[in-house]
Scaffold this motif. Structure first.
Motif, PDB file in Angstrom:
ATOM      1  N   LEU A  47       0.845  -1.197   0.000  1.00  0.00           N
ATOM      2  CA  LEU A  47       0.000   0.000   0.000  1.00  0.00           C
ATOM      3  C   LEU A  47       0.879   1.245   0.000  1.00  0.00           C
ATOM      4  O   LEU A  47       1.895   1.293   0.709  1.00  0.00           O
ATOM      5  CB  LEU A  47      -0.900   0.015   1.238  1.00  0.00           C
ATOM      6  N   PRO A  48       0.506   2.279  -0.772  1.00  0.00           N
ATOM      7  CA  PRO A  48       1.270   3.531  -0.759  1.00  0.00           C
ATOM      8  C   PRO A  48       1.006   4.281   0.545  1.00  0.00           C
ATOM      9  O   PRO A  48      -0.141   4.605   0.854  1.00  0.00           O
ATOM     10  CB  PRO A  48       0.725   4.300  -1.964  1.00  0.00           C
ATOM     11  N   ILE A  49       2.057   4.531   1.299  1.00  0.00           N
ATOM     12  CA  ILE A  49       1.905   5.160   2.618  1.00  0.00           C
ATOM     13  C   ILE A  49       2.525   6.554   2.601  1.00  0.00           C
ATOM     14  O   ILE A  49       3.728   6.716   2.399  1.00  0.00           O
ATOM     15  CB  ILE A  49       2.543   4.292   3.723  1.00  0.00           C
ATOM     16  N   VAL A  50       1.693   7.544   2.815  1.00  0.00           N
ATOM     17  CA  VAL A  50       2.145   8.943   2.834  1.00  0.00           C
ATOM     18  C   VAL A  50       2.946   9.210   4.097  1.00  0.00           C
ATOM     19  O   VAL A  50       4.030   9.798   4.068  1.00  0.00           O
ATOM     20  CB  VAL A  50       0.935   9.905   2.777  1.00  0.00           C
ATOM     21  N   GLU A  51       2.394   8.771   5.234  1.00  0.00           N
ATOM     22  CA  GLU A  51       3.057   8.949   6.523  1.00  0.00           C
ATOM     23  C   GLU A  51       2.408   8.034   7.541  1.00  0.00           C
ATOM     24  O   GLU A  51       1.299   7.519   7.330  1.00  0.00           O
ATOM     25  CB  GLU A  51       2.970  10.410   6.992  1.00  0.00           C
ATOM     26  N   HIS A  52       3.109   7.817   8.623  1.00  0.00           N
ATOM     27  CA  HIS A  52       2.589   7.012   9.728  1.00  0.00           C
ATOM     28  C   HIS A  52       3.225   7.555  11.000  1.00  0.00           C
ATOM     29  O   HIS A  52       4.409   7.918  11.015  1.00  0.00           O
ATOM     30  CB  HIS A  52       2.890   5.518   9.528  1.00  0.00           C
ATOM     31  N   PHE A  53       2.449   7.638  12.079  1.00  0.00           N
ATOM     32  CA  PHE A  53       2.953   8.240  13.309  1.00  0.00           C
ATOM     33  C   PHE A  53       2.029   7.906  14.469  1.00  0.00           C
ATOM     34  O   PHE A  53       0.843   7.649  14.293  1.00  0.00           O
ATOM     35  CB  PHE A  53       3.080   9.763  13.164  1.00  0.00           C
ATOM     36  N   TYR A  54       2.605   7.936  15.650  1.00  0.00           N
ATOM     37  CA  TYR A  54       1.870   7.686  16.890  1.00  0.00           C
ATOM     38  C   TYR A  54       1.516   9.026  17.506  1.00  0.00           C
ATOM     39  O   TYR A  54       2.397   9.878  17.709  1.00  0.00           O
ATOM     40  CB  TYR A  54       2.741   6.861  17.833  1.00  0.00           C
ATOM     41  N   THR A  55       0.245   9.260  17.788  1.00  0.00           N
ATOM     42  CA  THR A  55      -0.186  10.575  18.263  1.00  0.00           C
ATOM     43  C   THR A  55      -1.483  10.443  19.061  1.00  0.00           C
ATOM     44  O   THR A  55      -1.818   9.372  19.556  1.00  0.00           O
ATOM     45  CB  THR A  55      -0.356  11.538  17.066  1.00  0.00           C
ATOM     46  N   ILE A  56      -2.197  11.542  19.153  1.00  0.00           N
ATOM     47  CA  ILE A  56      -3.501  11.600  19.811  1.00  0.00           C
ATOM     48  C   ILE A  56      -4.559  11.917  18.761  1.00  0.00           C
ATOM     49  O   ILE A  56      -4.389  12.847  17.972  1.00  0.00           O
ATOM     50  CB  ILE A  56      -3.517  12.706  20.910  1.00  0.00           C
ATOM     51  N   GLN A  57      -5.642  11.135  18.752  1.00  0.00           N
ATOM     52  CA  GLN A  57      -6.740  11.437  17.828  1.00  0.00           C
ATOM     53  C   GLN A  57      -7.344  12.783  18.216  1.00  0.00           C
ATOM     54  O   GLN A  57      -7.667  13.016  19.381  1.00  0.00           O
ATOM     55  CB  GLN A  57      -7.800  10.333  17.886  1.00  0.00           C
TER      56      GLN A  57
ATOM     57  N   GLY B  32      -8.873  12.619  21.816  1.00  0.00           N
ATOM     58  CA  GLY B  32      -8.103  12.525  23.054  1.00  0.00           C
ATOM     59  C   GLY B  32      -7.480  11.171  23.307  1.00  0.00           C
ATOM     60  O   GLY B  32      -6.685  11.026  24.242  1.00  0.00           O
ATOM     61  N   ARG B  33      -7.786  10.181  22.474  1.00  0.00           N
ATOM     62  CA  ARG B  33      -7.248   8.843  22.680  1.00  0.00           C
ATOM     63  C   ARG B  33      -5.983   8.637  21.850  1.00  0.00           C
ATOM     64  O   ARG B  33      -5.885   9.092  20.708  1.00  0.00           O
ATOM     65  CB  ARG B  33      -8.294   7.782  22.315  1.00  0.00           C
ATOM     66  N   ALA B  34      -5.026   7.943  22.434  1.00  0.00           N
ATOM     67  CA  ALA B  34      -3.784   7.639  21.726  1.00  0.00           C
ATOM     68  C   ALA B  34      -4.067   6.683  20.578  1.00  0.00           C
ATOM     69  O   ALA B  34      -4.861   5.742  20.716  1.00  0.00           O
ATOM     70  CB  ALA B  34      -2.768   7.025  22.692  1.00  0.00           C
ATOM     71  N   ALA B  35      -3.436   6.913  19.445  1.00  0.00           N
ATOM     72  CA  ALA B  35      -3.650   6.061  18.271  1.00  0.00           C
ATOM     73  C   ALA B  35      -2.482   6.186  17.308  1.00  0.00           C
ATOM     74  O   ALA B  35      -1.831   7.230  17.232  1.00  0.00           O
ATOM     75  CB  ALA B  35      -4.950   6.432  17.560  1.00  0.00           C
ATOM     76  N   TYR B  36      -2.248   5.119  16.592  1.00  0.00           N
ATOM     77  CA  TYR B  36      -1.246   5.129  15.518  1.00  0.00           C
ATOM     78  C   TYR B  36      -1.966   5.433  14.209  1.00  0.00           C
ATOM     79  O   TYR B  36      -2.935   4.755  13.857  1.00  0.00           O
ATOM     80  CB  TYR B  36      -0.537   3.778  15.427  1.00  0.00           C
ATOM     81  N   PHE B  37      -1.515   6.469  13.521  1.00  0.00           N
ATOM     82  CA  PHE B  37      -2.131   6.881  12.263  1.00  0.00           C
ATOM     83  C   PHE B  37      -1.359   6.307  11.082  1.00  0.00           C
ATOM     84  O   PHE B  37      -0.131   6.414  11.032  1.00  0.00           O
ATOM     85  CB  PHE B  37      -2.147   8.409  12.138  1.00  0.00           C
TER      86      PHE B  37
ATOM     87  N   LYS C 202      -2.962   0.254  21.117  1.00  0.00           N
ATOM     88  CA  LYS C 202      -3.935  -0.738  20.664  1.00  0.00           C
ATOM     89  C   LYS C 202      -4.886  -0.151  19.626  1.00  0.00           C
ATOM     90  O   LYS C 202      -5.747  -0.852  19.104  1.00  0.00           O
ATOM     91  CB  LYS C 202      -4.761  -1.262  21.856  1.00  0.00           C
ATOM     92  N   ASN C 203      -4.753   1.153  19.342  1.00  0.00           N
ATOM     93  CA  ASN C 203      -5.680   1.840  18.441  1.00  0.00           C
ATOM     94  C   ASN C 203      -4.981   2.273  17.163  1.00  0.00           C
ATOM     95  O   ASN C 203      -3.894   2.862  17.221  1.00  0.00           O
ATOM     96  CB  ASN C 203      -6.271   3.070  19.123  1.00  0.00           C
ATOM     97  N   VAL C 204      -5.614   2.006  16.035  1.00  0.00           N
ATOM     98  CA  VAL C 204      -5.044   2.368  14.739  1.00  0.00           C
ATOM     99  C   VAL C 204      -6.080   3.144  13.942  1.00  0.00           C
ATOM    100  O   VAL C 204      -7.222   2.707  13.804  1.00  0.00           O
ATOM    101  CB  VAL C 204      -4.631   1.118  13.933  1.00  0.00           C
ATOM    102  N   VAL C 205      -5.674   4.299  13.416  1.00  0.00           N
ATOM    103  CA  VAL C 205      -6.523   5.082  12.518  1.00  0.00           C
ATOM    104  C   VAL C 205      -5.989   4.903  11.101  1.00  0.00           C
ATOM    105  O   VAL C 205      -4.826   5.201  10.826  1.00  0.00           O
ATOM    106  CB  VAL C 205      -6.516   6.582  12.886  1.00  0.00           C
ATOM    107  N   ILE C 206      -6.842   4.398  10.217  1.00  0.00           N
ATOM    108  CA  ILE C 206      -6.488   4.314   8.807  1.00  0.00           C
ATOM    109  C   ILE C 206      -7.194   5.461   8.102  1.00  0.00           C
ATOM    110  O   ILE C 206      -8.421   5.585   8.142  1.00  0.00           O
ATOM    111  CB  ILE C 206      -6.914   2.972   8.186  1.00  0.00           C
TER     112      ILE C 206
END
Length: 197
Positions: A2-12, A19-24, A66-70
């Protein structure tokens, strides 16, 4: 791959999971063409490196969340059945952000449909939405938001979010609208306030 522009661990920063931690994971490719898009560099998928599903999974697991935002771009331009299966097997919670312009593939814990006027959402996408997040740019967007909320399911939560460049002008209108139409909740881009990606 998959073409990935960026990925990072942050807060939604937006919507139900604010306010929840998630990997984007931001997938490249989009033909919706929002004029206010703050990631226009994501539109051309060919400009971004491709990562395998295993590489994406390992990046997420290394963060400890444990949370991932696609998100995108428009992630539903791709079939994400295999990606979501692998991430779910790893015990992760999966949150999708989509315009709803394409059929929804994959297995999701939370689906945010943010419809855009530039490319209409599909009824089948609206029917699967846990959250309808409408960006409000001007007063006519309220009627447009109501039209789309009426096509969602009974448990979908409606959010009105001011377009960030018009924040000061549009917030008073949204406040008054929500006071009179209590089926809506205000969503703000809190990640911009706390200065995280």
């Amino acid at each position: 791959m998959l073409p990935i522009v960026e990925h990072f661990y942050t807060i939604q920063g937006e919507g139900r999971n604010t306010g929840r931690a998630a990997y984007f994971v931001r997938i490249g490719g989009c033909d919706v063409g929002c004029v206010w898009c703050d990631v226009k560099e994501s539109w051309d998928a060919s400009k971004h490196p491709e990562l395998s599903i295993d590489e994406i999974k390992n990046l997420v697991l290394a963060s400890g969340t444990k949370n991932v935002v696609i998100t995108g771009g428009e992630p539903m331009m791709f079939d994400l059945t295999e990606l979501t299966a692998e991430l779910k097997n790893a015990g992760l919670n999966l949150w999708l952000e989509t315009s709803g312009a394409y059929p929804i593939s994959g297995n999701w814990d939370w689906i945010c449909v943010s419809p855009k006027k530039f490319k209409a959402p599909l009824d089948e996408a609206l029917a699967k939405a846990d959250e309808l997040k409408v960006i409000v740019f001007n007063h006519s967007d309220f009627e447009w938001a109501e039209k789309h909320l009426a096509n969602t399911n009974s448990y979908c939560i409606g959010y009105l979010q001011p377009e960030y460049s018009r924040l000061e002008k549009i917030i008073p209108e949204i406040v008054e609208y929500v006071k009179q139409h209590q089926q809506w909740i205000i969503s703000l881009q809190t990640h911009k306030v706390i200065n995280v990606p």
